[in-house]
Scaffold this motif. Structure first.
Motif, PDB file in Angstrom:
ATOM      1  N   GLY A 138       0.814  -1.218   0.000  1.00 27.08           N
ATOM      2  CA  GLY A 138       0.000   0.000   0.000  1.00 27.08           C
ATOM      3  C   GLY A 138       0.843   1.261   0.000  1.00 27.08           C
ATOM      4  N   MET A 139       2.172   1.132  -0.150  1.00 25.96           N
ATOM      5  CA  MET A 139       3.037   2.320  -0.149  1.00 25.96           C
ATOM      6  C   MET A 139       3.197   2.924  -1.545  1.00 25.96           C
ATOM      7  N   THR A 141       1.472   3.538  -5.489  1.00 23.21           N
ATOM      8  CA  THR A 141       0.362   3.468  -6.436  1.00 23.21           C
ATOM      9  C   THR A 141       0.900   3.808  -7.816  1.00 23.21           C
ATOM     10  N   VAL A 177       4.595   6.506  -0.825  1.00 25.03           N
ATOM     11  CA  VAL A 177       4.741   6.867   0.581  1.00 25.03           C
ATOM     12  C   VAL A 177       6.229   6.737   0.921  1.00 25.03           C
TER      13      VAL A 177
ATOM     14  N   CYS B  14      14.613  -7.799  -3.887  1.00 24.62           N
ATOM     15  CA  CYS B  14      13.196  -7.653  -3.557  1.00 24.62           C
ATOM     16  C   CYS B  14      12.927  -8.133  -2.144  1.00 24.62           C
ATOM     17  N   ILE B  17      13.970  -5.578   0.485  1.00 26.32           N
ATOM     18  CA  ILE B  17      13.241  -4.312   0.616  1.00 26.32           C
ATOM     19  C   ILE B  17      11.804  -4.622   0.998  1.00 26.32           C
ATOM     20  N   GLU B  18      11.496  -4.327   2.222  1.00 31.47           N
ATOM     21  CA  GLU B  18      10.132  -4.534   2.728  1.00 31.47           C
ATOM     22  C   GLU B  18       9.448  -3.185   2.813  1.00 31.47           C
ATOM     23  N   PRO B  19       8.134  -3.141   2.692  1.00 34.22           N
ATOM     24  CA  PRO B  19       7.442  -1.869   2.935  1.00 34.22           C
ATOM     25  C   PRO B  19       7.784  -1.383   4.344  1.00 34.22           C
ATOM     26  N   TRP B  20       8.361  -0.158   4.414  1.00 35.60           N
ATOM     27  CA  TRP B  20       8.887   0.293   5.709  1.00 35.60           C
ATOM     28  C   TRP B  20       7.909   1.171   6.497  1.00 35.60           C
ATOM     29  N   VAL B  21       6.790   1.547   5.840  1.00 38.16           N
ATOM     30  CA  VAL B  21       5.763   2.294   6.589  1.00 38.16           C
ATOM     31  C   VAL B  21       4.538   1.381   6.690  1.00 38.16           C
ATOM     32  N   PRO B  23       0.800  -0.127   7.772  1.00 37.89           N
ATOM     33  CA  PRO B  23      -0.527   0.511   7.758  1.00 37.89           C
ATOM     34  C   PRO B  23      -0.851   1.243   9.059  1.00 37.89           C
ATOM     35  N   GLN B  25       1.061   2.851  10.838  1.00 38.54           N
ATOM     36  CA  GLN B  25       1.894   4.065  10.978  1.00 38.54           C
ATOM     37  C   GLN B  25       1.424   5.188  10.042  1.00 38.54           C
ATOM     38  N   ARG B  26       0.235   5.002   9.441  1.00 41.56           N
ATOM     39  CA  ARG B  26      -0.184   5.957   8.405  1.00 41.56           C
ATOM     40  C   ARG B  26      -1.310   6.877   8.857  1.00 41.56           C
ATOM     41  N   GLY B  66      -2.102   5.657  -2.644  1.00 40.31           N
ATOM     42  CA  GLY B  66      -0.708   5.608  -2.247  1.00 40.31           C
ATOM     43  C   GLY B  66      -0.543   5.210  -0.808  1.00 40.31           C
ATOM     44  N   CYS B  67      -1.321   5.807   0.084  1.00 36.64           N
ATOM     45  CA  CYS B  67      -1.140   5.452   1.485  1.00 36.64           C
ATOM     46  C   CYS B  67      -2.114   4.344   1.869  1.00 36.64           C
ATOM     47  N   GLY B  68      -2.970   3.916   0.939  1.00 39.36           N
ATOM     48  CA  GLY B  68      -3.901   2.834   1.228  1.00 39.36           C
ATOM     49  C   GLY B  68      -4.825   3.186   2.376  1.00 39.36           C
TER      50      GLY B  68
END
Lengths: 385, 70
Positions: A138-139, A141, A177, B14, B17-21, B23, B25-26, B66-68
């Motif tokens: 979700g970061m 789009t 994001v 791949c 690299i993990e999504p670092w922010v 859900p 934290q948004r 983008g921020c879901g």
């Protein structure tokens, strides 16, 4: 043969990699919020007054569909510098309608839009299709859009004149994001226009010693194709206290040799649960089209000739202020959140090679450079539900 | 062989690299003041005013989301 097999394996593995990355910690996309907006808009500047209403509606239909409609009216009156110099004041109206549908499918939103705009002397229709996809937890789009426009140009007072314009546009967007308080986006747009691209009423001026004022006028002639690329970078940051700062930068270049750059800084500051204030400053600058001149040396000097101030070398500054006020909820519709908004922009245009031919007693070609100040107002009532 | 090595390298990249922010934290990104295009009807008008008076056009929208969290 072995090399071919290795390439196939590599492609498969790359696809697997992409799928793996795209599927990582997937988070569903979200349809836009339901809302209704009713707006009065006004533009006053350079002798021209444009105002009218606009209405925008957006409503979900079930879990996966969102429908939108937009209706906008421009009523133009007065006389711009071009009209004062070569024609008489006029009044006209433009009506624009748009319909859109967004379909949510997992992490993607697929959209289709139709727009139509009607004036006495200009009809425009366009369709566009878009897909946006949320990925990387979700970061990120990613979005793609393709649009096609079909315009018909006519000329009041000349029933025999009719011309077409075809417009193609392609957009690519990447929204990212970057931290828990910073989101950025990069947008790319390519426009390809073909057909009758000049304004059928505007004229160029050229030196003519036989004219008492020292110059004459003839119709503008533009090329019949225009290709353009625009790229924008948008940053939005949540400040250490509850406020947001955004910084936008855009570069534009087209096949008429126009290059433009604009930068905008916007600040949004909630004062209380009801009041939110906002302020912005924007700077825009462009170079002239290669076939533009304020004063040509003689009639039909070039194949293509323009004296449209929008194609000249100029810059402008915008200062904008706005306020939103959340109204108390309604007993008859508890889910609705009503809000009123007022926005005011002041724009100062400074033209570097477009001269004010209405200036009295000025020598031909040495008239003062044209400037104009405009005030733009948007007053709107919004309901979120 | 070379291609496989590149793909393996990309795969390992791949994985690293993990999504670092996350859900949760948004919350700031989900605040309405952070939305791209808070007032779409006003944005349409701003774009129309600019497109009518400036040669440049396009790329002034945003992919949105983008921020879901919308």
């Amino acid at each position: 043969m072995a090399a071919g097999a290795a390439a196939v394996v590599a492609i498969r593995q790359t696809l697997l990699l992409l799928l793996t990355c795209l599927a990582a910690a997937a988070q569903a996309a979200v349809l836009p919020q339901d809302r209704a907006d009713l707006m009065y808009h006004s533009y006053q500047g350079g002798g021209v007054s444009i105002d009218g209403p606009a209405l925008m509606l957006r409503k979900k239909a079930g879990q996966a569909l969102s429908l939108s409609a937009y209706y906008y009216v421009d009523t133009v009156s007065g006389a711009s510098i071009d009209v004062v110099a070569t024609a008489s004041a006029y009044t006209e109206q433009r009506r624009e309608a748009r319909l859109g549908i967004d379909y949510l499918a997992g992490n993607s939103i697929i959209s289709a839009n139709y727009a139509q705009s009607d004036e006495d002397d200009y009809q425009a229709k366009s369709v566009s299709f878009a897909v946006s996809h949320d990925t990387f937890g979700g970061m990120t789009t990613l979005s793609l859009e393709a649009g096609l426009g079909d315009d018909t140009v006519s000329r009041n007072g000349d029933e025999s004149f009719s011309a077409d314009v075809k417009r193609y546009n392609y957009k690519l967007g990447w929204t990212q994001v970057l931290s828990s308080s910073w989101i950025a986006a990069m947008n790319l747009q390519v426009d390809l226009d073909e057909g009758f691209l000049n304004n059928p009423y505007r004229s160029v001026r050229y030196l003519d010693a036989n004219e008492p004022r020292g110059y004459g006028y003839q119709s503008e002639v533009y090329p019949d194709t225009r290709n353009a690329v625009a790229v924008a970078l948008v940053n939005k940051v949540y400040l250490p206290y509850r406020a947001a700062l955004s910084f936008n930068l855009r570069h534009y270049q087209d096949s008429w040799d126009i290059r433009a750059l604009d930068a905008e800084l916007e600040y949004v500051h909630p004062l209380s649960a009801q009041w939110t204030l906002e302020a912005k400053v924007r700077w825009y600058s462009q170079t002239q089209a290669k076939f533009y001149s304020d004063l040509f040396a003689f009639a039909s000097q070039q194949n293509f000739m323009a004296r449209d101030k929008e194609l000249s070398d100029f810059s402008n500054w915008t200062l904008g202020l706005g306020a939103s006020y959340g109204l108390p909820g309604w007993a008859f519709w508890p889910a609705a959140k009503p809000e009123v908004n007022l926005q005011w922009d002041h724009i100062r245009f400074s033209y570097n090679n477009f001269r004010d031919v209405t200036a009295a007693d000025a020598q031909t070609g040495l008239e003062p450079l044209y400037r104009l100040d405009a005030n733009v107002i948007r007053a709107f009532f919004s309901v979120y539900f | 062989m070379g291609c496989s090595a590149v793909v393996m390298l990309m795969l390992s990249g791949c994985a690293s690299i993990e999504p670092w922010v996350k859900p949760y934290q948004r919350d700031k990104l989900a605040d309405p003041i952070m939305a791209f295009g808070r007032h779409p009807v006003a944005l349409q008008h701003v774009a129309h005013v600019q497109d009518s008076r400036e040669a440049a056009k396009g790329a002034n929208g945003s992919g949105g989301g983008g921020c879901g969290c919308n």
